[in-house]
Motif scaffolding. Sequence first.
Motif, PDB file in Angstrom:
ATOM      1  N   THR A  63      19.806  65.701 -34.948  1.00 57.49           N
ATOM      2  CA  THR A  63      20.468  65.016 -33.843  1.00 57.49           C
ATOM      3  C   THR A  63      19.638  65.195 -32.578  1.00 57.49           C
ATOM      4  O   THR A  63      18.882  66.165 -32.451  1.00 57.49           O
ATOM      5  CB  THR A  63      21.880  65.573 -33.600  1.00 57.49           C
ATOM      6  OG1 THR A  63      21.787  66.973 -33.320  1.00 57.49           O
ATOM      7  CG2 THR A  63      22.769  65.358 -34.824  1.00 57.49           C
TER       8      THR A  63
ATOM      9  N   THR B 232      12.858  59.592 -30.260  1.00 50.62           N
ATOM     10  CA  THR B 232      14.301  59.814 -30.283  1.00 50.62           C
ATOM     11  C   THR B 232      15.009  58.483 -30.519  1.00 50.62           C
ATOM     12  O   THR B 232      14.409  57.416 -30.412  1.00 50.62           O
ATOM     13  CB  THR B 232      14.787  60.396 -28.941  1.00 50.62           C
ATOM     14  OG1 THR B 232      14.585  59.416 -27.903  1.00 50.62           O
ATOM     15  CG2 THR B 232      14.038  61.679 -28.591  1.00 50.62           C
TER      16      THR B 232
ATOM     17  N   ASP C   9      19.956  66.374 -29.553  1.00 49.83           N
ATOM     18  CA  ASP C   9      20.647  67.212 -28.582  1.00 49.83           C
ATOM     19  C   ASP C   9      19.720  67.497 -27.396  1.00 49.83           C
ATOM     20  O   ASP C   9      18.614  68.032 -27.581  1.00 49.83           O
ATOM     21  CB  ASP C   9      21.062  68.531 -29.237  1.00 49.83           C
ATOM     22  CG  ASP C   9      21.704  69.482 -28.257  1.00 49.83           C
ATOM     23  OD1 ASP C   9      22.814  69.194 -27.817  1.00 49.83           O
ATOM     24  OD2 ASP C   9      21.056  70.504 -27.918  1.00 49.83           O
TER      25      ASP C   9
ATOM     26  N   SER D 190      19.582  69.725 -24.974  1.00 52.14           N
ATOM     27  CA  SER D 190      19.138  71.102 -24.760  1.00 52.14           C
ATOM     28  C   SER D 190      18.138  71.530 -25.818  1.00 52.14           C
ATOM     29  O   SER D 190      17.167  72.248 -25.522  1.00 52.14           O
ATOM     30  CB  SER D 190      20.343  72.043 -24.748  1.00 52.14           C
ATOM     31  OG  SER D 190      21.040  71.999 -25.988  1.00 52.14           O
TER      32      SER D 190
END
Length: 498
Positions: free
Chosen positions: A483, A440, A485, A487
Amino acid sequence: MNGTPHDAGTPAAPLTSRSRPHPVIVVGSGPTGLLLAGDLATAGVPVTVLEKRPRGISNLSRAFVLHARSLEQLDARGLADELEAVGRRIDRFRLYRRLELSLATLPSRFRHALVIPQYEVEKVLERRAVEAGVEFRYETEVTGLAQDTDGVTVEVRTPAGEGGTLRAGYVVGTDGMRSAVRNAVGLPFPGRSAIRSVMLADVRLAEEPETLLTVNAARDAFAFLVPFGDGYYRVICWHRGHDVPDDEPVGLDEIKGVTRLALGRDFGMHDARWTSRFHSDERQAPAYRVGRVFLAGDAAHVHTPAGGQGMNTGLQDAANLSWKLAQVIHGRGGDALLDTYEAERHPVGRTVLLSSGAIVRFAMARSPWMLALRTAGAAFLNSVAPARRRALGQITGLGYRYAAPRGAHRLTGTRVPDVRLADGTRLHEALRGGHFVLITPEGADGGQVGARKDRLAVAHWASDRRTALLVRPDGYAAWAADTADPSAIEAALTAHVG
């Protein structure tokens, strides 16, 4: 024996149907079986390898090349640098005298092929397997098997010649083209003999060839020369007009004569320490899975030696299957995950079979139209970069991708390059624990990582890239998003890592 002593591994249990069950039994201790067994043991899965041969690494191997994707897989296990120190690199292939494929632009840390005998690969893979706790049973031949909803009962013949049984959750046949496992589950092996009466010999040469790997076909003859590194060379040769049984004796004069036809000279061959004759088949099992039984390597597919893809394809079969078996055995994946092994690897095996066969057929072309087609194809590949990259991607294994679910990110199923990470390490180093790797951007929330620390490594891009990427233990993208994110990341980890 050049490997690690047998008693360094797990002690063998008695051969009875009441013995403790073995989560996985791997049948065959070639490169495919050794890599698979080592992966499973590293992932905490007890595994037993059955091998009908006596203990020992044979130098009578036919495989001599590791391609870039296999080197990447070995690098992800901490073994590539050791093999690179032993083997010899080649940075280009020449085919049909007109076609030259350079490896210098491969999108990999390994911009070359490594010429190295199969037994050197087996040495390091066996050592890794033993150190991880794999149990080896040599001179133990599989004579049958039966499976039910709970496992597989394997019938064996022991070193003393007595019968016995072992019980396993899963069985993987990596026992070659005459696979006892494949026969036991009733799978056919359709195909044909593509080349008959191929001759092998280990010889010394009075004259050293100009190139590390010498290969050519001419006047119905084909010959291939590659060094062992100990003063001997392996020669593989074939003459279209001389089709005799495999048990026909092979003389050095016959080998020299065919080599002269193909290469123009025999390099002063002498002192042959071993000769043999065999036939090369093109065959593929229609399925790689039957219930709790799997096939990998030559037990699943065989093809001509053109392109040096045999050992490489088997190693990549093993890398694909091992983590999936480990996930399921640890209760973190369902039966559908095991089905993806065949879905992903069977098409690759078919492509390798077709491409290696095409190389041989064009090499031995005689008809005017085939010769014209070969010339045109060579010119096309020499001049059209995308086509050349695709051909190299097939030969080296770098170009394969696996099918992704509908609507998945474009990266899903693709091979992930050995990218540099923010802490200065590389992806392949992060993969060495047999884990998934989540990459990430710096500062992104990686989901419930702490609860998964035994099976997930978290890393960050060294660049300003904003993508979130989950890498499977075999180095392919399991999931990606544009992206990071939180969740979405947590949902992906739940679905793939458990």
